[in-house]
Design an enzyme around this catalytic site. Structure first.
Site, PDB file in Angstrom:
ATOM      1  N   ARG A 149       0.813  -1.210   0.000  1.00 41.86           N
ATOM      2  CA  ARG A 149       0.000   0.000   0.000  1.00 41.86           C
ATOM      3  C   ARG A 149       0.846   1.260   0.000  1.00 41.86           C
ATOM      4  NH1 ARG A 149       2.658   2.409   3.832  1.00 41.86           N
ATOM      5  NH2 ARG A 149       2.230   1.978   6.021  1.00 41.86           N
ATOM      6  N   ASP A 318      -0.134  -0.619  12.288  1.00 45.54           N
ATOM      7  CA  ASP A 318      -1.065  -0.092  13.298  1.00 45.54           C
ATOM      8  C   ASP A 318      -1.704  -1.239  14.081  1.00 45.54           C
ATOM      9  OD1 ASP A 318      -0.532   2.368  12.103  1.00 45.54           O
ATOM     10  OD2 ASP A 318      -2.346   2.322  10.878  1.00 45.54           O
TER      11      ASP A 318
END
Length: 364
Positions: A149, A318
């Protein structure tokens, strides 16, 4: 079945104690709440907008039309995002105790902000957003290609968070009640005053303060680097990945590019609270996670995944932090913290965006 072990800090392998009944508001995150606009894109799109895989940048004026093009040309998904908010939501999901976590940041008075609040409350996070009616809720373009990403964040309202908000009595009461604090490095671009206010409180009250390097530009842009280095002495835990570790070494003028050595050097930098060591945690994608804790280098394997099982790495870092923190707040050791972090990250990368099933299958 959950096992909540009351453990001490004697051997350095455990870092705190929170009894089962004491989880309410134990973990507070502060950061930049963004609505992720995620799509599988092509190389032409990445080249046109000067986007690189496995990187995160702040949007420049040239990127403004990109968000509409992303929506027009590709099939997009909208997911509540922002690095810290992702980690807090994952920690809440892992803990499965309503309002165990809280979160503060700034959103606009619009539909995007409404949807984000609704998603967090549904997850059980106690969100206390600052509302800026003059600015739209921040967004983040997430381009996915080959399972990897790229991120381009348009902070908008998130950029307007003020230390005045956290200082309000009803909000400071949430800070005061928390025992652990987590903020991604991205928040250094918005409100270093808020970071330092909470960091100093954590130090004075012997609570646990955690941050993340987040992206190379945080260390490369002089004002952000300055804010990071001012906060570093207050950090009990510092997270990052291998490329961020190397960037930190570069800006400090260290010759080593060995991730474990860099972690050891960061762990040994001056620290305000001498009651506990600084722990440094660096993930390395599909390679082992490196942790420096109590002066020792620990290495933890990740969960192997076949290439055809990988959907989207957005939010993997995350999620790792969220899983890690879910164990940290109940006094688990580094092995268990990393096991939970790797479980959460492994779950997220098999789905689109930082999303997860209704309940974790993690074995406590």
């Amino acid at each position: 079945m959950s096992t909540w072990s009351p453990t001490g800090r004697g051997d350095g392998s455990h870092v705190g104690v929170v009894q089962k009944g004491g989880l309410n508001g134990v973990l507070l995150g502060m950061g930049n709440p963004l609505l992720d606009i995620s799509a599988v894109v092509n190389q032409e799109f990445l080249d046109k907008w000067d986007l690189k895989m496995n990187n995160a940048i702040l949007a420049e004026p040239k990127h403004v039309p990109m968000y509409q093009e992303l929506c027009d040309k590709f099939q997009v998904e909208y997911v509540a995002g922002g690095a810290t908010q992702n980690s807090i939501r994952v920690a809440q999901w892992m803990l499965q105790k309503p309002a165990a976590t809280g979160y503060m940041g700034c959103i606009g008075n619009d539909q995007y902000g409404y949807e984000m609040r609704k998603a967090c409350l549904k997850d059980g996070v106690n969100v206390k957003y600052m509302i800026d009616p003059s600015t739209s809720t921040g967004t983040c373009a997430v381009g996915v290609l080959g399972g990897e990403r790229t991120l381009c964040a348009n902070l908008s309202a998130a950029n307007n968070y003020s230390v005045d908000h956290v200082s309000q009595p009803e909000n400071w009461a949430i800070v005061d009640a928390a025992k652990f604090y987590y903020m991604a490095g991205f928040f250094l671009t918005v409100s270093p005053e808020s970071i330092m206010k909470v960091a100093k409180h954590a130090c004075e009250e012997n609570k646990t303060f955690c941050m993340n390097l987040s992206a190379p530009f945080i260390m490369q842009v002089p004002p952000f680097q300055k804010a990071l280095l001012e906060a570093l002495p207050y950090m009990d835990f510092l997270f990052g990945n291998e490329s961020e570790a190397v960037t930190f070494a570069e800006i400090k003028g260290w010759e080593t590019r060995d991730v474990a050595e860099i972690a050891k050097k960061i762990a040994c930098t001056p620290k305000k609270n001498g009651a506990r060591c600084r722990t440094v945690v660096f993930t390395q994608g599909c390679e082992e996670t490196i942790v420096v804790h109590a002066g020792k280098v620990l290495r933890f394997p990740v969960i192997k995944l076949e290439a055809d099982q990988l959907v989207d790495t957005n939010g993997a870092g995350d999620a790792f932090v969220g899983g890690f923190l879910s164990q940290l707040v109940v006094g688990k050791n580094m092995s268990e913290c990393c096991r939970a972090g790797n479980y959460a990250a492994n779950t997220i990368i098999q789905r689109s965006g930082c999303t997860y099933p209704d309940k974790p299958e993690f074995e406590w």
